[in-house]
Write an enzyme that holds these catalytic residues in place. Sequence first.
Site, PDB file in Angstrom:
ATOM      1  N   PHE A  17      33.243  -7.527  -5.807  1.00  0.00           N
ATOM      2  CA  PHE A  17      34.010  -6.224  -5.220  1.00  0.00           C
ATOM      3  C   PHE A  17      34.510  -6.660  -3.775  1.00  0.00           C
ATOM      4  CE2 PHE A  17      32.582  -2.320  -2.731  1.00  0.00           C
ATOM      5  CZ  PHE A  17      33.368  -1.562  -3.326  1.00  0.00           C
ATOM      6  N   GLU A  52      35.628  -6.415   5.441  1.00  0.00           N
ATOM      7  CA  GLU A  52      36.482  -7.358   6.149  1.00  0.00           C
ATOM      8  C   GLU A  52      35.874  -7.990   7.269  1.00  0.00           C
ATOM      9  OE1 GLU A  52      40.301  -5.404   6.537  1.00  0.00           O
ATOM     10  OE2 GLU A  52      40.572  -5.272   4.490  1.00  0.00           O
ATOM     11  N   PRO A  53      36.203  -8.655   8.075  1.00  0.00           N
ATOM     12  CA  PRO A  53      35.677  -9.327   9.401  1.00  0.00           C
ATOM     13  C   PRO A  53      35.811  -7.862  10.336  1.00  0.00           C
ATOM     14  CG  PRO A  53      37.205 -11.079   8.523  1.00  0.00           C
ATOM     15  CD  PRO A  53      37.423  -9.779   7.620  1.00  0.00           C
ATOM     16  N   ASP A 113      27.586   4.151  -4.433  1.00  0.00           N
ATOM     17  CA  ASP A 113      26.855   5.239  -4.880  1.00  0.00           C
ATOM     18  C   ASP A 113      26.194   4.433  -5.913  1.00  0.00           C
ATOM     19  OD1 ASP A 113      27.685   6.876  -2.930  1.00  0.00           O
ATOM     20  OD2 ASP A 113      28.512   8.479  -4.558  1.00  0.00           O
ATOM     21  N   ARG A 169      -9.051 -15.418  -4.441  1.00  0.00           N
ATOM     22  CA  ARG A 169      -9.578 -16.008  -3.032  1.00  0.00           C
ATOM     23  C   ARG A 169     -10.725 -15.465  -2.448  1.00  0.00           C
ATOM     24  NH1 ARG A 169      -8.572 -20.138   0.663  1.00  0.00           N
ATOM     25  NH2 ARG A 169      -8.549 -19.102   2.762  1.00  0.00           N
ATOM     26  N   GLY A 200      -2.100 -18.204   5.169  1.00  0.00           N
ATOM     27  CA  GLY A 200      -1.488 -19.380   5.479  1.00  0.00           C
ATOM     28  C   GLY A 200      -0.598 -19.926   4.283  1.00  0.00           C
ATOM     29  N   GLU A 232      25.623  -3.468   0.851  1.00  0.00           N
ATOM     30  CA  GLU A 232      26.095  -2.189   0.215  1.00  0.00           C
ATOM     31  C   GLU A 232      25.754  -1.061   1.250  1.00  0.00           C
ATOM     32  OE1 GLU A 232      26.059  -1.895  -3.991  1.00  0.00           O
ATOM     33  OE2 GLU A 232      26.483  -3.867  -4.103  1.00  0.00           O
ATOM     34  N   GLY A 233      26.066  -1.177   2.457  1.00  0.00           N
ATOM     35  CA  GLY A 233      25.864  -0.228   3.538  1.00  0.00           C
ATOM     36  C   GLY A 233      24.496  -0.461   3.979  1.00  0.00           C
TER      37      GLY A 233
END
Length: 381
Positions: free
Chosen positions: A123, A127-128, A240, A268, A340, A363-364
């Site tokens: 899709f 654009e820039p 959407d 743990r 860690g 997507e927004g």
Amino acid sequence: MNLSLSSEQEEIRQLVRDFAEREVRPRAEEIDQTSDFPRDLVDKAAGLGLLGILVPDSYGGAGLDHLSFALFIEEVARFSASTAVILDVHVSVGTEPIVLFGSEEQKRRWLPDLAQGRTLAAFALTEPEAGSDAAHLKTSARRRDGKYILNGSKIFITNAGEAGLYVVLASTDASAGAGGVSAFVVRGDNPGLTVGPRFKKMGLNGSAIAEVHLEDCAVPEADRLGAEGDGFRIAMRALDSGRIGISAQAVGLAQGALDDAVAYARERKQFGKPIAELQTIQNKISDMAVKVRAARWLTWQAASLCDAGAPFTMEASMAKLYATDSAMEVTLEALQVLGGYGYLEDYPMARRVRDAKACQIYEGTNQIQRVVIARELLAIS
Ligand code: CAA
């Protein structure tokens, strides 16, 4: 509203869960480390009919609903968000515009290959200089001799270079803003379409994201989707349901992180007992679980409204906003539970944190989701 799954949806969930555990899980780390595009997994998903999940069976698809689509993407994203976004973009913004807006002839021509995974879809909207402000496209489409000649550049295009078909948005009338945008289906082997080098990203390493350049790219009139000027509406409708997919991807990321945090907390030992017995860890696990569930339900609600034919633009934005912010928070908290070890690249948690960040952006952006929600609530445009 009933948010339980039907027996068919339960079956789909089991199918995709088995696929994700058997095929995706063992490949996830390698995909991240090598950044190789997981074509094998795309092909295996295609073999299960999943690439055509939203394509009607009359065009070779599975003809399932958006809730099933969300289940599919969530299960894959539990292990590999890279693989999930490749599949998500193909199914939603790449293929669904043809399902919804294609003519009968276009559907017959393109959907069987897309549904069977012989062709991957992309899709090309961004654009820039037109990201959040998606109506002001510089890419132009000029009519000449029964064809449109497309010129311009697209950026951040998922599946670029891997796709056989691109849904491309271009301006047929620059003076008309959103009303001057039209949608085209452009073949990946069109000599006027070239793809730049893959971007090196912070995460989602298996997904191919690159620029797409259109230089005197001739597209037959018959390959325009909808009428001239319908393109922006087509793109917004595609986004959407695309946002339902991104929400599901975020839910999967967060669920995977929660699962690993729970397992680690039970195993743990510190202070002579499993850290799961420490209230500070219990609080983290509880908060994570609430966020995952709320995100999933918002996603399912948006999907259910879409499937019922009801308006769902605001709900998809709510789901996308909440699920992706939650995925960021949950993956970071899960990393903290692992201490860690969470910070080591030997464990999947650091990858999940890197992958989750993208979901708040594409997507927004989540700032745009707030614009969509506020406009609807305040009835402003
Ligand atoms: N469905 C159908 N039609 C819609 C719609 C929707 N959801 N949203 C808007 N429209 C229609 C409007 O009704 C309006 O039609 P009329 O002129 O007939 O009234 C027309 O579209 C213009 O709408 P707006 O005035 O609301 O347009 P706007 O310029 O103000 O922009 C916006 C609205 C919400 C900010 C929109 O530009 C937007 O969503 N921007 C973000 C773009 C985006 O999500 N990009 C993601 C790129 S794809 C990607 O990331 C994929 C990937 O690779 C992973």
